[in-house]
Design a protein around this motif. Sequence first.
Motif, PDB file in Angstrom:
ATOM      1  N   THR A  14      -6.495 -32.428 -20.657  1.00  0.00           N
ATOM      2  CA  THR A  14      -5.155 -31.949 -20.317  1.00  0.00           C
ATOM      3  C   THR A  14      -4.666 -32.698 -19.086  1.00  0.00           C
ATOM      4  OG1 THR A  14      -5.901 -30.219 -18.803  1.00  0.00           O
ATOM      5  CG2 THR A  14      -5.719 -29.613 -21.132  1.00  0.00           C
ATOM      6  N   PRO A  15      -3.373 -32.701 -18.857  1.00  0.00           N
ATOM      7  CA  PRO A  15      -2.860 -33.339 -17.640  1.00  0.00           C
ATOM      8  C   PRO A  15      -3.416 -32.691 -16.365  1.00  0.00           C
ATOM      9  CG  PRO A  15      -1.076 -32.899 -19.170  1.00  0.00           C
ATOM     10  CD  PRO A  15      -2.297 -32.249 -19.734  1.00  0.00           C
ATOM     11  N   GLN A  16      -3.665 -31.385 -16.425  1.00  0.00           N
ATOM     12  CA  GLN A  16      -4.219 -30.701 -15.255  1.00  0.00           C
ATOM     13  C   GLN A  16      -5.637 -31.162 -14.937  1.00  0.00           C
ATOM     14  OE1 GLN A  16      -2.536 -29.075 -17.750  1.00  0.00           O
ATOM     15  NE2 GLN A  16      -0.687 -28.907 -16.513  1.00  0.00           N
ATOM     16  N   ALA A  17      -6.323 -31.740 -15.906  1.00  0.00           N
ATOM     17  CA  ALA A  17      -7.680 -32.240 -15.679  1.00  0.00           C
ATOM     18  C   ALA A  17      -7.685 -33.564 -14.918  1.00  0.00           C
ATOM     19  CB  ALA A  17      -8.417 -32.401 -17.009  1.00  0.00           C
ATOM     20  N   CYS A  18      -6.533 -34.208 -14.850  1.00  0.00           N
ATOM     21  CA  CYS A  18      -6.434 -35.468 -14.101  1.00  0.00           C
ATOM     22  C   CYS A  18      -6.546 -35.185 -12.611  1.00  0.00           C
ATOM     23  CB  CYS A  18      -5.100 -36.166 -14.366  1.00  0.00           C
ATOM     24  SG  CYS A  18      -4.963 -36.914 -15.976  1.00  0.00           S
ATOM     25  N   PRO A  19      -7.240 -36.041 -11.893  1.00  0.00           N
ATOM     26  CA  PRO A  19      -7.310 -35.864 -10.437  1.00  0.00           C
ATOM     27  C   PRO A  19      -5.981 -36.250  -9.787  1.00  0.00           C
ATOM     28  CG  PRO A  19      -8.470 -37.848 -11.099  1.00  0.00           C
ATOM     29  CD  PRO A  19      -8.038 -37.165 -12.360  1.00  0.00           C
ATOM     30  N   ALA A  20      -5.892 -36.046  -8.494  1.00  0.00           N
ATOM     31  CA  ALA A  20      -4.702 -36.441  -7.735  1.00  0.00           C
ATOM     32  C   ALA A  20      -4.466 -37.939  -7.906  1.00  0.00           C
ATOM     33  CB  ALA A  20      -4.886 -36.096  -6.264  1.00  0.00           C
ATOM     34  N   ALA A  21      -3.227 -38.362  -7.697  1.00  0.00           N
ATOM     35  CA  ALA A  21      -2.826 -39.748  -7.968  1.00  0.00           C
ATOM     36  C   ALA A  21      -3.689 -40.773  -7.242  1.00  0.00           C
ATOM     37  CB  ALA A  21      -1.358 -39.944  -7.603  1.00  0.00           C
ATOM     38  N   ASP A  22      -4.025 -40.537  -5.976  1.00  0.00           N
ATOM     39  CA  ASP A  22      -4.827 -41.515  -5.235  1.00  0.00           C
ATOM     40  C   ASP A  22      -6.248 -41.627  -5.793  1.00  0.00           C
ATOM     41  OD1 ASP A  22      -5.284 -38.921  -4.288  1.00  0.00           O
ATOM     42  OD2 ASP A  22      -5.786 -39.598  -2.260  1.00  0.00           O
ATOM     43  N   VAL A  23      -6.821 -40.497  -6.157  1.00  0.00           N
ATOM     44  CA  VAL A  23      -8.170 -40.504  -6.752  1.00  0.00           C
ATOM     45  C   VAL A  23      -8.110 -41.140  -8.138  1.00  0.00           C
ATOM     46  CG1 VAL A  23     -10.066 -39.039  -7.574  1.00  0.00           C
ATOM     47  CG2 VAL A  23      -8.896 -38.486  -5.421  1.00  0.00           C
ATOM     48  N   LEU A  24      -7.096 -40.790  -8.906  1.00  0.00           N
ATOM     49  CA  LEU A  24      -6.942 -41.363 -10.240  1.00  0.00           C
ATOM     50  C   LEU A  24      -6.778 -42.877 -10.166  1.00  0.00           C
ATOM     51  CD1 LEU A  24      -6.686 -40.964 -13.283  1.00  0.00           C
ATOM     52  CD2 LEU A  24      -4.239 -40.503 -12.936  1.00  0.00           C
ATOM     53  N   ALA A  25      -6.006 -43.349  -9.208  1.00  0.00           N
ATOM     54  CA  ALA A  25      -5.811 -44.794  -9.042  1.00  0.00           C
ATOM     55  C   ALA A  25      -7.138 -45.489  -8.772  1.00  0.00           C
ATOM     56  CB  ALA A  25      -4.820 -45.072  -7.918  1.00  0.00           C
ATOM     57  N   LYS A  26      -7.971 -44.891  -7.951  1.00  0.00           N
ATOM     58  CA  LYS A  26      -9.293 -45.472  -7.651  1.00  0.00           C
ATOM     59  C   LYS A  26     -10.181 -45.476  -8.899  1.00  0.00           C
ATOM     60  CE  LYS A  26      -9.192 -44.268  -2.783  1.00  0.00           C
ATOM     61  NZ  LYS A  26      -9.669 -43.376  -1.740  1.00  0.00           N
ATOM     62  N   ARG A  27     -10.135 -44.401  -9.659  1.00  0.00           N
ATOM     63  CA  ARG A  27     -10.943 -44.340 -10.893  1.00  0.00           C
ATOM     64  C   ARG A  27     -10.467 -45.364 -11.916  1.00  0.00           C
ATOM     65  NH1 ARG A  27     -11.932 -37.852 -11.893  1.00  0.00           N
ATOM     66  NH2 ARG A  27     -13.123 -37.515  -9.974  1.00  0.00           N
ATOM     67  N   LEU A  28      -9.165 -45.531 -12.024  1.00  0.00           N
ATOM     68  CA  LEU A  28      -8.623 -46.519 -12.958  1.00  0.00           C
ATOM     69  C   LEU A  28      -8.983 -47.937 -12.529  1.00  0.00           C
ATOM     70  CD1 LEU A  28      -5.131 -44.903 -13.627  1.00  0.00           C
ATOM     71  CD2 LEU A  28      -7.051 -45.076 -15.245  1.00  0.00           C
ATOM     72  N   ALA A  29      -8.940 -48.196 -11.241  1.00  0.00           N
ATOM     73  CA  ALA A  29      -9.340 -49.517 -10.730  1.00  0.00           C
ATOM     74  C   ALA A  29     -10.816 -49.753 -11.009  1.00  0.00           C
ATOM     75  CB  ALA A  29      -9.034 -49.628  -9.242  1.00  0.00           C
ATOM     76  N   ALA A  30     -11.625 -48.716 -10.822  1.00  0.00           N
ATOM     77  CA  ALA A  30     -13.059 -48.837 -11.097  1.00  0.00           C
ATOM     78  C   ALA A  30     -13.321 -49.058 -12.586  1.00  0.00           C
ATOM     79  CB  ALA A  30     -13.796 -47.589 -10.619  1.00  0.00           C
ATOM     80  N   ALA A  31     -12.426 -48.564 -13.430  1.00  0.00           N
ATOM     81  CA  ALA A  31     -12.564 -48.749 -14.876  1.00  0.00           C
ATOM     82  C   ALA A  31     -12.111 -50.137 -15.311  1.00  0.00           C
ATOM     83  CB  ALA A  31     -11.778 -47.678 -15.627  1.00  0.00           C
ATOM     84  N   GLY A  32     -11.540 -50.922 -14.368  1.00  0.00           N
ATOM     85  CA  GLY A  32     -11.183 -52.296 -14.672  1.00  0.00           C
ATOM     86  C   GLY A  32      -9.700 -52.568 -14.877  1.00  0.00           C
ATOM     87  N   PHE A  33      -8.856 -51.585 -14.615  1.00  0.00           N
ATOM     88  CA  PHE A  33      -7.419 -51.796 -14.777  1.00  0.00           C
ATOM     89  C   PHE A  33      -6.850 -52.495 -13.545  1.00  0.00           C
ATOM     90  CE2 PHE A  33      -8.180 -48.111 -17.598  1.00  0.00           C
ATOM     91  CZ  PHE A  33      -7.677 -48.643 -18.775  1.00  0.00           C
ATOM     92  N   GLU A  34      -5.824 -53.298 -13.756  1.00  0.00           N
ATOM     93  CA  GLU A  34      -5.159 -54.024 -12.680  1.00  0.00           C
ATOM     94  C   GLU A  34      -4.310 -53.066 -11.841  1.00  0.00           C
ATOM     95  OE1 GLU A  34      -5.508 -57.314 -12.038  1.00  0.00           O
ATOM     96  OE2 GLU A  34      -6.950 -57.449 -13.681  1.00  0.00           O
ATOM     97  N   HIS A  35      -4.218 -53.352 -10.540  1.00  0.00           N
ATOM     98  CA  HIS A  35      -3.474 -52.469  -9.639  1.00  0.00           C
ATOM     99  C   HIS A  35      -2.001 -52.357 -10.009  1.00  0.00           C
ATOM    100  CE1 HIS A  35      -6.753 -51.586  -6.914  1.00  0.00           C
ATOM    101  NE2 HIS A  35      -7.099 -52.872  -6.969  1.00  0.00           N
ATOM    102  N   GLU A  36      -1.386 -53.447 -10.427  1.00  0.00           N
ATOM    103  CA  GLU A  36       0.029 -53.403 -10.819  1.00  0.00           C
ATOM    104  C   GLU A  36       0.227 -52.498 -12.033  1.00  0.00           C
ATOM    105  OE1 GLU A  36       3.438 -56.387 -12.504  1.00  0.00           O
ATOM    106  OE2 GLU A  36       2.006 -57.204 -11.064  1.00  0.00           O
ATOM    107  N   ASP A  37      -0.679 -52.586 -13.006  1.00  0.00           N
ATOM    108  CA  ASP A  37      -0.600 -51.727 -14.189  1.00  0.00           C
ATOM    109  C   ASP A  37      -0.829 -50.264 -13.813  1.00  0.00           C
ATOM    110  OD1 ASP A  37      -0.063 -53.832 -15.898  1.00  0.00           O
ATOM    111  OD2 ASP A  37      -2.171 -54.134 -16.426  1.00  0.00           O
ATOM    112  N   ILE A  38      -1.745 -50.040 -12.873  1.00  0.00           N
ATOM    113  CA  ILE A  38      -2.013 -48.672 -12.409  1.00  0.00           C
ATOM    114  C   ILE A  38      -0.770 -48.093 -11.748  1.00  0.00           C
ATOM    115  CG2 ILE A  38      -3.352 -47.279 -10.766  1.00  0.00           C
ATOM    116  CD1 ILE A  38      -5.698 -49.270 -11.295  1.00  0.00           C
ATOM    117  N   ASP A  39      -0.129 -48.881 -10.885  1.00  0.00           N
ATOM    118  CA  ASP A  39       1.089 -48.417 -10.217  1.00  0.00           C
ATOM    119  C   ASP A  39       2.185 -48.114 -11.236  1.00  0.00           C
ATOM    120  OD1 ASP A  39      -0.131 -48.653  -7.755  1.00  0.00           O
ATOM    121  OD2 ASP A  39       0.769 -50.602  -7.297  1.00  0.00           O
ATOM    122  N   ASP A  40       2.338 -49.005 -12.227  1.00  0.00           N
ATOM    123  CA  ASP A  40       3.346 -48.791 -13.273  1.00  0.00           C
ATOM    124  C   ASP A  40       3.063 -47.511 -14.057  1.00  0.00           C
ATOM    125  OD1 ASP A  40       4.596 -51.143 -12.524  1.00  0.00           O
ATOM    126  OD2 ASP A  40       3.829 -52.311 -14.212  1.00  0.00           O
ATOM    127  N   ALA A  41       1.809 -47.313 -14.428  1.00  0.00           N
ATOM    128  CA  ALA A  41       1.431 -46.131 -15.211  1.00  0.00           C
ATOM    129  C   ALA A  41       1.633 -44.851 -14.411  1.00  0.00           C
ATOM    130  CB  ALA A  41      -0.016 -46.243 -15.689  1.00  0.00           C
TER     131      ALA A  41
END
Length: 152
Positions: A14-41
């Motif tokens: 669920t969307p509520q299961a997502c962490p806060a934006a800053d934590v989510l951004a770090k997890r997405l970066a750790a998963a291999g996503f580009e920072h620009e794509d993370i910011d866009d998403a």
Amino acid sequence: MFDILVYLFENYYTPQACPAADVLAKRLAAAGFEHEDIDDALGWLYGLAETTERCVDLAHVPSSGTRIYTDSEYQQVGTEAIGFVAFLESAGILPAPLREIVLERAYASPESPVPLAKIKIIALMVLWSQEAEIDNLVLEELLDDEGVRRLH
């Protein structure tokens, strides 16, 4: 950006299961996503939350009207995407208020017209944001990109 949205759908029930934006951004970066794509998403998801907040009270109101699209909407969203949205609506999967959220988020897409594969992801994310029950066959259709499953 759209790969990140699919990743979120697959990894957070669920969307509520997502962490806060800053934590989510770090997890997405750790998963291999580009920072620009993370910011866009994250920006796109913020826009989804704003739009949903404005429309949430209308989400369960039955609608008997017909949506007429303007020429500029056909140019911006695309005939194929509008056809798919109309199909979801006629099948009872996408109520009229959620249709409008899908269209608003399609306008926020960097591509014009919006490819069918991306309108499917947008619809999936709108349904996910509402924690709507999605039939397995519909889910498969939304995750299908011309015969290629978009699972990670």
